[in-house]
Scaffold this motif. Structure first.
Motif, PDB file in Angstrom:
ATOM      1  N   LEU A  41      -3.410   7.625  10.693  1.00  0.00           N
ATOM      2  CA  LEU A  41      -2.020   7.704  10.270  1.00  0.00           C
ATOM      3  C   LEU A  41      -1.748   6.524   9.352  1.00  0.00           C
ATOM      4  CD1 LEU A  41       0.662   9.146  10.402  1.00  0.00           C
ATOM      5  CD2 LEU A  41       1.199   7.871  12.501  1.00  0.00           C
ATOM      6  N   THR A  42      -1.698   6.794   8.063  1.00  0.00           N
ATOM      7  CA  THR A  42      -1.542   5.750   7.055  1.00  0.00           C
ATOM      8  C   THR A  42      -0.102   5.737   6.520  1.00  0.00           C
ATOM      9  OG1 THR A  42      -2.027   7.080   5.092  1.00  0.00           O
ATOM     10  CG2 THR A  42      -3.915   6.297   6.384  1.00  0.00           C
ATOM     11  N   ASP A  43       0.192   4.749   5.696  1.00  0.00           N
ATOM     12  CA  ASP A  43       1.514   4.673   5.070  1.00  0.00           C
ATOM     13  C   ASP A  43       1.790   5.883   4.179  1.00  0.00           C
ATOM     14  OD1 ASP A  43       1.944   2.257   6.327  1.00  0.00           O
ATOM     15  OD2 ASP A  43       1.335   1.044   4.586  1.00  0.00           O
ATOM     16  N   ALA A  44       0.714   6.501   3.686  1.00  0.00           N
ATOM     17  CA  ALA A  44       0.865   7.664   2.804  1.00  0.00           C
ATOM     18  C   ALA A  44       0.832   8.984   3.569  1.00  0.00           C
ATOM     19  CB  ALA A  44      -0.234   7.654   1.742  1.00  0.00           C
ATOM     20  N   GLY A  45       0.682   8.920   4.899  1.00  0.00           N
ATOM     21  CA  GLY A  45       0.639  10.133   5.699  1.00  0.00           C
ATOM     22  C   GLY A  45      -0.687  10.280   6.424  1.00  0.00           C
ATOM     23  N   PRO A  46      -0.904  11.416   7.124  1.00  0.00           N
ATOM     24  CA  PRO A  46      -2.131  11.621   7.889  1.00  0.00           C
ATOM     25  C   PRO A  46      -3.355  11.819   6.995  1.00  0.00           C
ATOM     26  CG  PRO A  46      -0.366  13.121   8.596  1.00  0.00           C
ATOM     27  CD  PRO A  46       0.059  12.525   7.300  1.00  0.00           C
ATOM     28  N   VAL A  47      -4.456  11.170   7.376  1.00  0.00           N
ATOM     29  CA  VAL A  47      -5.757  11.385   6.755  1.00  0.00           C
ATOM     30  C   VAL A  47      -6.690  11.907   7.847  1.00  0.00           C
ATOM     31  CG1 VAL A  47      -7.732  10.308   5.612  1.00  0.00           C
ATOM     32  CG2 VAL A  47      -5.398   9.574   5.048  1.00  0.00           C
TER      33      VAL A  47
END
Length: 367
Positions: free
Chosen positions: A319-325
């Motif tokens: 869960l990154t700042d840009a959304g799920p990876v």
């Protein structure tokens, strides 16, 4: 429910992979918790050499990973015979003295096999051949999700965010040994070196600098002939549980997510997952916003459907700042009562016994 109305379930476990012991513990958990008012269980084990044997249910009582002896399927001299064709559901066993005994008709197979030769489409193909209903993904979904390179390629091409990676095969390395020195091209350290077709973090190494790369690749090649080298992704490691839809309904995701919180360990390795090693804590439910939860649920359902999964899966994300990876899709995740997959459903209101029943019902509905 009368005896005639009960469904007969073959609980299939063990197998030839390095996750043999984990499969045994998973089977013990399922056997202990299954609704015995609805299901009659026939435990069938696969030895490490591939023999399919009839196992006494009491044998599973002592299966645990922290005991004096790791659990395993013994070759007791029996041989289980699958139905002779799609025209019958009769299961038989060749006893150790050579006599053949019918075990009666079976309704469904519950494979609790982890890793190659079980979670990868091989057993699923066998069961399809004789038209036996079974729990979990079909041949394609199982094979695809077992191969980390293949599934990442398909998901990435479909617009699902995945960790950047490079791949090398044993044949490629033999043709050009210097190729290993270029495996970090376009990637960010720390790297994670993994066998393409193994699970439970077996053969996985965290690599902090280029000089460690070659040794890590050798470790991974001990498990598989294809190796992935992935960029480390900056983000929280979270997991979400998925169930197939009922009666043509939508794919279902758990209403909570779990998080792996590191407190001294580099990554969630085998010892932390199954032996209670320190340095990793599991937070359930994880503290995520409503927006983050919806994004994870949507991404998990999309990946489940794109990979043609069925029945169940645990989908792991960063869960990154840009959304799920997306990290991985596990089509037969750890399934002991304390494993993350059933724990996620329990926290979402579906208890372990009910979850087992739901998976069997899904398999019967699909058939």
């Amino acid at each position: 429910m009368t005896k005639d109305q009960m469904r007969t379930v073959v609980l299939l476990f063990g197998g030839r992979s390095s996750e043999h012991e984990i499969s045994c513990v998973t089977a013990a958990g399922v056997l202990h918790a299954i609704d015995q008012s609805r299901f009659r269980v026939i435990p069938v084990g696969i030895t490490k050499t591939g023999a399919t044997v009839l196992v006494d249910a009491e044998r599973l009582d002592g299966f645990r990973l922290d005991g004096d002896e790791l659990p395993h399927v013994d070759d007791n001299g029996t041989r289980v015979l699958w139905p002779a064709s799609a025209m019958t559901r009769e299961l038989s066993v060749i006893e150790s003295d050579g006599t053949i005994r019918s075990l009666g008709d079976i309704d469904v197979v519950f494979p609790t096999l982890h890793g190659p030769f079980g979670e990868d489409g091989t057993v699923q193909g066998l069961l399809e051949l004789v038209d036996l209903p079974y729990v979990g993904s079909g041949v394609l979904g199982s094979a695809l999700c077992m191969d980390k390179h293949a599934v990442k390629t398909i998901l990435s091409d479909s617009g699902v965010a995945v960790a950047p990676w490079n791949t090398i095969t044993r044949a490629q390395l033999a043709q050009d040994p210097s190729r290993v020195e270029r495996l970090d091209e376009g990637l960010d350290y720390p790297l994670f070196v993994k066998p393409a077709r193994a699970g439970s973090s077996v053969g996985v190494t965290r690599v902090k600098e280029p000089r460690e790369l070659s040794a890590a690749v050798d470790v991974a090649f001990a498990e598989d002939s294809i190796v992935l080298v992935e960029s480390g992704v900056v983000g929280r490691e979270v997991e979400i549980a998925v169930l197939g839809g009922r009666d043509g309904g939508p794919t279902r995701t758990s209403s909570v997510v779990g998080e792996i919180v590191f407190s001294g360990r580099d990554f969630y390795d085998y010892e932390a997952k199954y032996l209670g090693a320190s340095g990793v804590d599991l937070e359930l439910p994880a503290n995520v916003t409503d927006e983050e939860l919806r994004a994870l649920q949507d991404a998990a359902a999309e990946a489940f459907e794109l990979a043609q999964c069925g029945g169940l899966a645990r989908v792991d994300f960063f869960l990154t700042d840009a959304g799920p990876v997306l990290n991985e899709i596990n089509t037969m995740p750890g399934f002991t009562p304390i494993s993350m997959y059933p724990s996620l459903w329990s926290a979402s209101g579906v208890e372990y016994t009910d979850l087992i029943s739901e998976l069997i019902d899904l398999a019967l509905e699909r058939s």
